[in-house]
Every structure is written in C-alpha cells, then in structure tokens.
Design an enzyme around this catalytic site. Sequence first.
Site, short mmCIF file in Angstrom:
data_model
loop_
_atom_site.label_atom_id
_atom_site.label_comp_id
_atom_site.label_asym_id
_atom_site.label_seq_id
_atom_site.Cartn_x
_atom_site.Cartn_y
_atom_site.Cartn_z
N LYS A 187 19.11 -9.86 -73.68
CA LYS A 187 19.68 -8.53 -72.85
C LYS A 187 18.62 -8.18 -71.67
O LYS A 187 17.37 -7.75 -71.82
CB LYS A 187 19.39 -7.36 -73.87
CG LYS A 187 19.94 -5.88 -73.45
CD LYS A 187 19.36 -4.78 -73.66
CE LYS A 187 19.71 -3.76 -72.73
NZ LYS A 187 19.15 -3.63 -71.58
N PRO A 188 19.34 -8.38 -70.82
CA PRO A 188 18.31 -8.23 -69.28
C PRO A 188 18.52 -6.54 -68.99
O PRO A 188 19.11 -5.91 -69.73
CB PRO A 188 19.12 -8.83 -68.16
CG PRO A 188 20.58 -8.88 -68.81
CD PRO A 188 20.55 -8.87 -70.28
N GLU A 263 4.95 -8.40 -74.33
CA GLU A 263 4.39 -8.30 -73.08
C GLU A 263 4.38 -6.73 -72.58
O GLU A 263 5.51 -6.44 -71.94
CB GLU A 263 4.77 -9.23 -72.05
CG GLU A 263 4.82 -11.01 -72.22
CD GLU A 263 3.41 -11.24 -72.27
OE1 GLU A 263 2.27 -10.74 -71.90
OE2 GLU A 263 3.22 -12.48 -72.95
N CYS A 297 3.12 -5.36 -64.12
CA CYS A 297 2.20 -4.83 -65.28
C CYS A 297 0.67 -5.12 -65.16
O CYS A 297 -0.03 -4.86 -65.88
CB CYS A 297 2.72 -5.62 -66.78
SG CYS A 297 4.36 -5.03 -67.03
N GLU A 394 -0.17 4.21 -66.55
CA GLU A 394 0.05 2.99 -65.58
C GLU A 394 1.07 3.73 -64.33
O GLU A 394 1.98 4.38 -64.61
CB GLU A 394 1.03 2.19 -66.49
CG GLU A 394 1.19 0.79 -65.90
CD GLU A 394 1.81 -0.31 -66.87
OE1 GLU A 394 1.79 -1.35 -66.80
OE2 GLU A 394 2.68 0.25 -67.88
C1 SIN Z 1 4.87 -8.47 -65.28
O1 SIN Z 1 4.59 -7.44 -64.51
O2 SIN Z 1 5.36 -8.18 -66.36
C2 SIN Z 1 4.70 -9.72 -64.79
C3 SIN Z 1 3.84 -10.20 -63.65
C4 SIN Z 1 3.46 -11.59 -63.35
O3 SIN Z 1 4.27 -12.21 -64.18
O4 SIN Z 1 2.84 -11.78 -62.39
#
Ligand code: SIN
Length: 491
Positions: A187-188, A263, A297, A394
């Site tokens: 699921k994108p 992640e 992230c 964040e």
């Molecule tokens: C992400 O923001 O989840 C991935 C960042 C990356 O792969 O450099």
Amino acid sequence: MAQPFALDRFLPLLNSCCTLQDGVLVSSSAAEGTFEVLNPATQEVIARLANQTAADTEEAIDRAEAALPAWRAMPAKSRSALLKQWFALIQQHADDLALLMTLEQGKPVAEALGEVQYGASFIEWFAEEAKRAYGEVIPSPMSNRRLVTVRQGIGVVAAITPWNFPNAMITRKVAPALAAGCTIVLKPSEETPLSAIALLTLAREAGIPEEVFQLVMSTRAADIGDVMCHDSRVRKLTFTGSTPVGKLLMRQCADTVKKLGLELGGNAPFIVFDDADIDAAIKGLMLAKFRNAGQTCICANRVLVQDGIYDTFAERLAQAMDALTVGNGTEQGITTGPLINERAVAKVERLVNEAREAGAKVIRGGQRDSSGQGFYVPTLVTQATADMSLCREEIFGPVAPLIRFSTEEEAVAIANDTPFGLAAYFYSRDIGRAWRVGEALEYGMVGINEGGISNEVAPFGGVKESGLGREGSRHGLEEFMEIKYLCMGGV
Ligand code: SIN
C-alpha cells in the site's frame, strides 16, 4: 496553472491503469469511490484513482499466497535476472519517473532523478544479494549427526510506504522481499500512488508475475492496515512512517506474531564542534537539512553548535541558505519545492511560532513563501533551546534551529535526550572525539563529517522509538528470511 506538458506522456508507465480525461489521469478499475492526487506545487488534481477497500486487500493477499510456492521455488538466479531486468527498465524510463514524482510529491526534478537512481540501486543490489543467501554447516557435537542451516523467504509480505520517497521506499522493501522469494502486497501513500503504479508497470514488463507484487491504493489506510496486520497468512509487515502509526501496527500484529520492519520517526541532532571544518559542516548541513525541503526522517532536526564558533556558523549558514530557491520543482534551478500538504505547512508554522514565543530568534525566513499555498521559506532560528517544541518534534520542513552548547558531554546529553534514535551527525577533526561521540550517540546511523549517509550497501534503520530492523545492505535481505536448522541423524 496548467501543466507545462501533457500528462499523456505518462500513460505507458501507468500500464493502461489510467486514461486521460479532461487533463486528469483517471483509473478504470471499479472500487468504492475514487480519491484525488494533487500536485502540491499547484494544488491541481492530476489523478483520480479507484479507492480500494479491505476486501481488495484480502483478495490481493489470496493471490499473493497462491503465487508463493512457485516464486519461492524459482532458483535465486532466475529471480535475480528478473530484478535486473526491472532495474534496467527503470534506468530506461528514469526521466519520466522523475517528472511524475515531482508532479505528485513536489521535490525538484533533479532531486527526483536522484531518488529514481537511489531507488533503482536497491533493486540492483538485492538482485545480487539474492544469489548469496547462504546457509551454514555447524560443527556437530555428536559424531552421528550433521547440523546445517538454510535460509528461506519468510512468506507473504505486506508493505506500507510513505509519500516523502515515493520510489525508493518502495524498492528498498519490494526488492529484498522478491529476492528472498517472498510475494508482496504494497500500500503506497495515497498522496503519491502514481510513482508506485509506474514501478509496478515496469516490474510486470520485466516479467515479475502479477500476483507476486501487487498494489492496493486507497485512502482507507486504517482498514487496509487492519487486514494486513490481522491476516495470519501475512508473515511480515514492513512499514515506513510515523512512530505513532508504527506503534499501532505493532500492537495489531501481536495476535499473529508477525515479523516487523519499522522505519519510524527521527529527531536527528547535527553537532558542530569548535574543531570542525566549518565549510564541510555547512555543506553537510545544507544536504542533511534541506534535501526534499526538510521532509526526510533523517533530516537534521536540531543543529547543536559549540560556543566558540556559534556566531560565525550562524552567519555562514544564513549565507549558504541564500542559494536556496523556492518554487515549483518542474522549473529549472529550483532547490526547494513545496511541502506535501497544508497540514505540513501549518505544523512548521506552529513550531516556528512557538519557538519565537519561547525566546528564539528567527534570523531568516519564518513565514510561508509567496510561491504558493504549500511553500515555506527556508528558515534559520538562533537561540533555540533543546526543550522547545521545534527541537523535540520532527519538523519535516526547511527550518534549522541552532542550539548553543559548551562541552562534548553536554552535546551528547542533549543529542540523546529524545525517544528517537534514527540518524545523527557530527563534525569534528579530533580523531579521539570522533570515536567517543560516534560510540556515545544512541542512534542507528551516525554521519561523521558527512551529511549524506544513505545508500544501498549500508544498513538503514533506527534504535529506540525510531524502529526495528534494517533496510538495504546485506542485512536488508535477512529481514525477509527465516533461518531453518536441519539436524540429520543416523550418519
Ligand atoms: C526516509 O526519510 O525515511 C528515508 C531517507 C533516506 O533513505 O535517505
């Protein structure tokens, strides 16, 4: 504002799933309603897609389960060849994949092209790794027994991917799953489904069977997540996204004891010591902070600068930020595109305002950009403190808060004072400090005198509430495999 090109150029990549009606890509399949995909730079509707349901997800899992024995039984070398063909087709269509990504996600085309290459690198890497899923022979403690292990694909995999990397977060999960002999239902994000459809189209063209890699596209994230988590045939769930959603999925997967790859969010510190090469630190920070308009992230979320260089560093950073150009990512020379949606801009706005009210100084930016509704001016905030919401949440936007510190111990303590542990960065030319700080930071990834740490050969992942497992690297394949121990007696 009209698109500067016709969307029909993308139809071959969308595998006849879509037709063009009144300038909008429209999917033909039946489902309960449709959802719209917007260009975040212009707020135009670019696609209207069938909004799939929990029942569609169950059917996709049925097909994935049925396809598993044949896919798993295929020699690794044959699976590898199909992945290599997929990689080659992505290279062939890289420019259109990049442009399509810019239209639905907003990042500048040059950066999108970089992501297409980054995404493809996982396919190439895991095509090779597929052939190296070795078992082991264990010296036996008994003379009449032989002990060996084999590694086998875990089974049906479900994946949920985010909008910030509409290509690479898919390939980083799908390629190792396929390489390991798993089938996968993905699921994108509903914000960026077109890149996913394009990748699927090319996978099919490469010869990867339909049931082996399937998509479910929908705004009904909770319903679909619920099916993926509770279906006992799904043996692994892999998710990239926020920590609260990751925790929810983890709870939901408990009943079927699924393997999890998570992640999740980060709060990356970027520490600059007095002894750093300032030019290198500025260059690294520009990348680690402003890539994808701050929406990764692993983006630097808090910049910790030591007393002795704080003022010089702030001045030099402000100058470097003057080179950033905000605008529609399809235009030449743009470095900073829009944020993904209004909610994202409102969050950045709130965090900067709260920091201002708490005594921080906004010395550059600090407001929306005139380029349009989704844009925010790259912003530099000084006199930030570690307790401000700007430094605890964040940001996911182009804002750099600078915190002042005096000692190495203080910097490490501030850096580690967070529930997150994804990426951290620091700059120092003292080799002893490089080891001490590298070891003391409670993070899954640490950039030492380097702001760009992502690539296909290195293990990507976090500790603490930033997640479980690693993606990419040789460890990325193991995440989709089980070790089976075979004990042969009567020798
Ligand atoms: C992400 O923001 O989840 C991935 C960042 C990356 O792969 O450099």
